[in-house]
Design a protein around this motif. Structure first.
Motif, PDB file in Angstrom:
ATOM      1  N   MET A 179      -2.318  -2.257   0.582  1.00  0.00           N
ATOM      2  CA  MET A 179      -3.401  -1.464  -0.016  1.00  0.00           C
ATOM      3  C   MET A 179      -4.477  -1.158   1.023  1.00  0.00           C
ATOM      4  O   MET A 179      -4.982  -0.039   1.112  1.00  0.00           O
ATOM      5  CB  MET A 179      -4.035  -2.243  -1.169  1.00  0.00           C
ATOM      6  CG  MET A 179      -3.239  -2.212  -2.430  1.00  0.00           C
ATOM      7  SD  MET A 179      -3.289  -0.556  -3.105  1.00  0.00           S
ATOM      8  CE  MET A 179      -1.634  -0.390  -3.683  1.00  0.00           C
ATOM      9  N   GLY A 182      -3.248   1.375   3.214  1.00  0.00           N
ATOM     10  CA  GLY A 182      -3.285   2.663   2.546  1.00  0.00           C
ATOM     11  C   GLY A 182      -4.688   3.265   2.562  1.00  0.00           C
ATOM     12  O   GLY A 182      -4.856   4.465   2.730  1.00  0.00           O
ATOM     13  N   ALA A 183      -5.691   2.406   2.405  1.00  0.00           N
ATOM     14  CA  ALA A 183      -7.057   2.926   2.319  1.00  0.00           C
ATOM     15  C   ALA A 183      -7.640   3.254   3.683  1.00  0.00           C
ATOM     16  O   ALA A 183      -8.486   4.137   3.799  1.00  0.00           O
ATOM     17  CB  ALA A 183      -7.940   1.914   1.601  1.00  0.00           C
ATOM     18  N   THR A 184      -7.208   2.517   4.725  1.00  0.00           N
ATOM     19  CA  THR A 184      -7.832   2.733   6.028  1.00  0.00           C
ATOM     20  C   THR A 184      -6.891   3.377   7.036  1.00  0.00           C
ATOM     21  O   THR A 184      -7.357   3.983   8.000  1.00  0.00           O
ATOM     22  CB  THR A 184      -8.310   1.399   6.632  1.00  0.00           C
ATOM     23  OG1 THR A 184      -7.168   0.549   6.798  1.00  0.00           O
ATOM     24  CG2 THR A 184      -9.304   0.702   5.731  1.00  0.00           C
ATOM     25  N   LEU A 187      -4.093  -1.056  11.094  1.00  0.00           N
ATOM     26  CA  LEU A 187      -3.585  -2.412  10.928  1.00  0.00           C
ATOM     27  C   LEU A 187      -4.338  -3.440  11.768  1.00  0.00           C
ATOM     28  O   LEU A 187      -4.216  -4.627  11.529  1.00  0.00           O
ATOM     29  CB  LEU A 187      -2.095  -2.477  11.295  1.00  0.00           C
ATOM     30  CG  LEU A 187      -1.133  -2.038  10.196  1.00  0.00           C
ATOM     31  CD1 LEU A 187       0.268  -1.941  10.740  1.00  0.00           C
ATOM     32  CD2 LEU A 187      -1.164  -2.997   9.025  1.00  0.00           C
ATOM     33  N   VAL A 204      -9.908   1.180  -3.965  1.00  0.00           N
ATOM     34  CA  VAL A 204      -8.642   0.770  -3.353  1.00  0.00           C
ATOM     35  C   VAL A 204      -8.871  -0.403  -2.402  1.00  0.00           C
ATOM     36  O   VAL A 204      -8.112  -1.369  -2.371  1.00  0.00           O
ATOM     37  CB  VAL A 204      -7.995   1.951  -2.614  1.00  0.00           C
ATOM     38  CG1 VAL A 204      -6.690   1.526  -1.986  1.00  0.00           C
ATOM     39  CG2 VAL A 204      -7.761   3.108  -3.563  1.00  0.00           C
TER      40      VAL A 204
END
Lengths: 472, 199
Positions: A179, A182-184, A187, A204
């Motif tokens: 998640m 997905g939001a940023t 990694l 999110v």
């Protein structure tokens, strides 16, 4: 793009450890003696060499190498150095215990060293991928070690529970990570920290954060994700409990600091609330349920849960002072837990484990040195001055009071006082009760000396807490 | 609706159907076979997302190796289903309650509102000669070298752990040592005893 070999220098401790464990793995195949002196000596040498290298590399700077997957900074230096040096007594106690029960095998050394490598990877990770791989490396070794006593169905059951709950926790953590990714779209922690600026209430992100915190709480063993802790502590053979209960806490703190502070520091308001709930529940349930335990390993398991609450208090303060207090606390706690399980191992007889409270009765008459060590360790866990446990609690409380959470500090003190009961009950058994049997305590020289040092270190660090605090 | 979109919905529907079948079948062998179907559909979805290498690896590794092993284990174990189902009804209300909360939360977050095309534009299609196997390999051995090495260590630990948990030395077991058999000498087998000759 050419590879710059100087990038390998910050990794030296990990490299030394990996080379050492590979050597132990091979040499162990060739030794025939039951005591496995050579592999054991090599294990200790590897730990000390890696520890000294960590200390030598520590210069207060921050280095990021391997395309941003590895970081070496002052926090990783102190956590790794304490991890490696504390591993030495852990090995000495564990050898004593495993020799008594006839289970001293080479795999214990290799798996434990690999677990330590996994912890170092976690502490030094600068992104979710290396962090997760380090966590899995640690967990895999621990699952196998919990099942180390192959003839005990209790161990197998504990390993099974640990494995299933651990896999579930890893799944939750990964879901949260996905998640956040997905939001940023990033990694590694510095990029994530940049990407979340100004998005404090992005749903999110908060959603991902919830899952990550649940995963962390599972790995720490915080209430309400603590179900595995007592079963694993009780089911595993004591030398393995010693390992599970001490060193991984240091790595878990590294894990929490990397994710929550390095990566998601901007979301502090959100995770502070979650950690307050976890900390309160852990301190309450841990201390109250520990009182009802007759089995000393289960009692120490619940005591761990309550200490985890205190470590969370340090993190949730969200100030540098709080982080330093949490690091101080976790190192002191790992040393105390190692010593306490070390005493239990010293009391073990051939093929029979000491795990009931009443078996400690009259220890002072049988073996005054061990009794004195146990006294110092229990006082330290309870937080009685002038032991190190008192200062660990004091620093944490100071940190949360200075950020305005005075009510939380009061609750923490309240539960610590309740907790003092069951630690002092152990001291009462040791000093004021008559022995119920007349079995002699047999303990090897190395373990005995190490235990005495361990107990006295609790006192010394309590008298001069600045020795450790100035390093952090 | 484009062909790709149509295929996506077909494979997605099949994937969900297969997953539901996996957890509702009484016979564990059927469950495993439905799991194979689920993997095939997941691979097809990856193929649609232009992740060819991963799609093929999923089929080769999971369907080809892992599931076959799984099937062996399921067939060899004598699983008592009635015992496994005991307590199912007892925990059902709690389980359904927690699942319902989770599903509602997931639906609120994971959806077009936060992950729609206006938030994340669809990536442009790659050229026909683009090899994602090559791209993966290059990334794995450069940017992700450190995690790659740790993954190797994890595999080594898996070997050691599996052996340490299962290997048992049984001294009483009788076995042949070929090297000893080959190097055997007459003296090992035959003992010549000098005796007084009797009249």
């Amino acid at each position: 793009m050419a590879f710059d070999t100087t990038q390998l220098i910050p990794l030296l401790p990990e490299i030394i450890l990996l080379v050492g464990v590979s050597l132990v793995l091979v040499i162990d195949l060739m030794v025939t003696d039951k005591e496995r002196t050579w592999p054991f000596m090599l294990t200790l040498f590897t730990l000390l060499a890696a520890g000294c290298t960590t200390v030598m590399l520590a210069d207060g700077t921050t280095q990021v190498v391997f395309d941003g997957t590895y970081i070496r900074d002052p926090m990783s230096d102190i956590l790794k150095a304490s991890l490696l040096f504390l591993a030495v007594p852990v090995f000495i106690y564990a050898r004593e215990g495993l020799m008594k029960s006839g289970q001293w095998r080479g795999e214990f050394m290799t798996l434990t060293l690999f677990a330590i490598l996994g912890m170092m990877v976690m502490i030094s990770s600068n992104g979710f991928i290396s962090l997760y791989l380090g966590l899995e490396l640690l967990s895999l070794c621990l699952y196998a070690l919990v099942a180390f006593n192959r003839d005990s169905s209790k161990s197998a059951e504990a390993a099974m529970k640990y494995f299933i709950l651990g896999a579930l926790a890893s799944g939750l953590l990964l879901y949260g990570i996905s998640m956040l990714y997905g939001a940023t779209g990033k990694l590694d922690f510095p990029s994530i920290a940049q990407a979340v600026v100004g998005k404090e209430s992005d749903i999110v992100l908060v959603f991902g954060l919830v899952f990550v915190v649940i995963g962390l709480a599972f790995k720490f063993g915080a209430v309400p994700f603590h179900m595995w802790v007592p079963d694993v502590y009780d089911g595993a053979t004591t030398p393995v409990t010693l390992l599970v209960g001490s060193l991984p806490k240091i790595a878990a703190l590294g894990l929490a600091m990397r994710i929550l502070v390095d990566g998601l520091g901007e979301l502090q308001e959100s995770w502070q609330m979650m950690l307050i709930i976890l900390a309160l529940l852990s301190m309450a349930l841990g201390n109250l349920v520990a009182i009802a335990q007759e089995n000393i390993k289960r009692m120490l398991a619940y005591s761990t849960i309550s200490h985890v609450g205190f470590i969370f208090l340090g993190i949730l303060a969200g100030s540098d002072e709080g982080y330093r207090a949490a690091i101080f606390y976790v190192i002191a706690y790992a040393a105390m837990a190692a010593g306490a399980f070390g005493v239990l191992i010293a009391l073990d007889r051939k093929g029979l484990e000491v795990d009931q409270l009443h078996q400690l009765k009259g220890l002072n008459e049988k073996h005054p040195w061990l009794a004195g060590t146990m006294l110092l360790l229990m006082f330290s866990m309870a937080g009685v001055p002038p032991t190190v446990g008192f200062f660990a609690k004091l620093f944490v409380l100071e940190a949360i009071v200075s950020v305005g959470l005075t009510w939380l500090a009061l609750v923490a003190v309240f539960f610590s006082i309740i907790g003092a009961f069951y630690y002092i009950r152990v001291v009462k058994h040791v000093y004021f009760d008559k022995p119920t049997d007349d079995v002699e305590v047999e303990v090897g020289g190395a373990a005995q000396v190490m235990l005495a040092i361990n107990g006295l270190a609790m006192l010394a660090l309590g008298l001069f807490p600045a020795i450790l605090m100035n390093l952090i | 609706m484009s062909v790709e979109k149509f295929l996506f919905y077909v494979f997605a529907a099949m994937l969900i159907f297969a997953s539901v079948m996996v957890i509702t079948r009484r016979n564990p062998v059927h469950s495993v076979l439905f799991l194979v179907l689920a993997f095939f559909n997941a691979a097809a979805l990856w193929m649609l997302a232009e992740a060819e290498f991963l799609a093929i690896a999923l089929v080769l590794v999971y369907v080809g190796a892992v599931m076959v092993l799984f099937l062996f284990v399921v067939m060899m174990l004598d699983i008592d289903l009635s015992e496994m189902r005991a307590g199912f009804m007892k925990y059902l209300p709690l389980g359904i309650g927690i699942s319902a909360v989770m599903v509602v939360e997931l639906l609120m977050v994971v959806g077009p509102a936060y992950f729609g095309l206006d938030k994340y534009a669809a990536p442009a299609a790659k050229a026909a000669d683009y090899s994602n196997t090559e791209a993966l390999g290059t990334l794995l051995y450069t940017e992700y070298l450190y995690p790659f090495e740790i993954a190797a260590v994890i595999l080594l630990v898996a070997i050691i752990a599996a052996i340490s948990l299962t290997l048992r030395k049984r001294p009483e077991t009788k076995y042949q040592d070929p090297s000893k058999q080959v190097t055997v000498k007459k003296e090992h087998r035959l003992r010549v005893i000098k005796m007084e000759a009797e009249e």
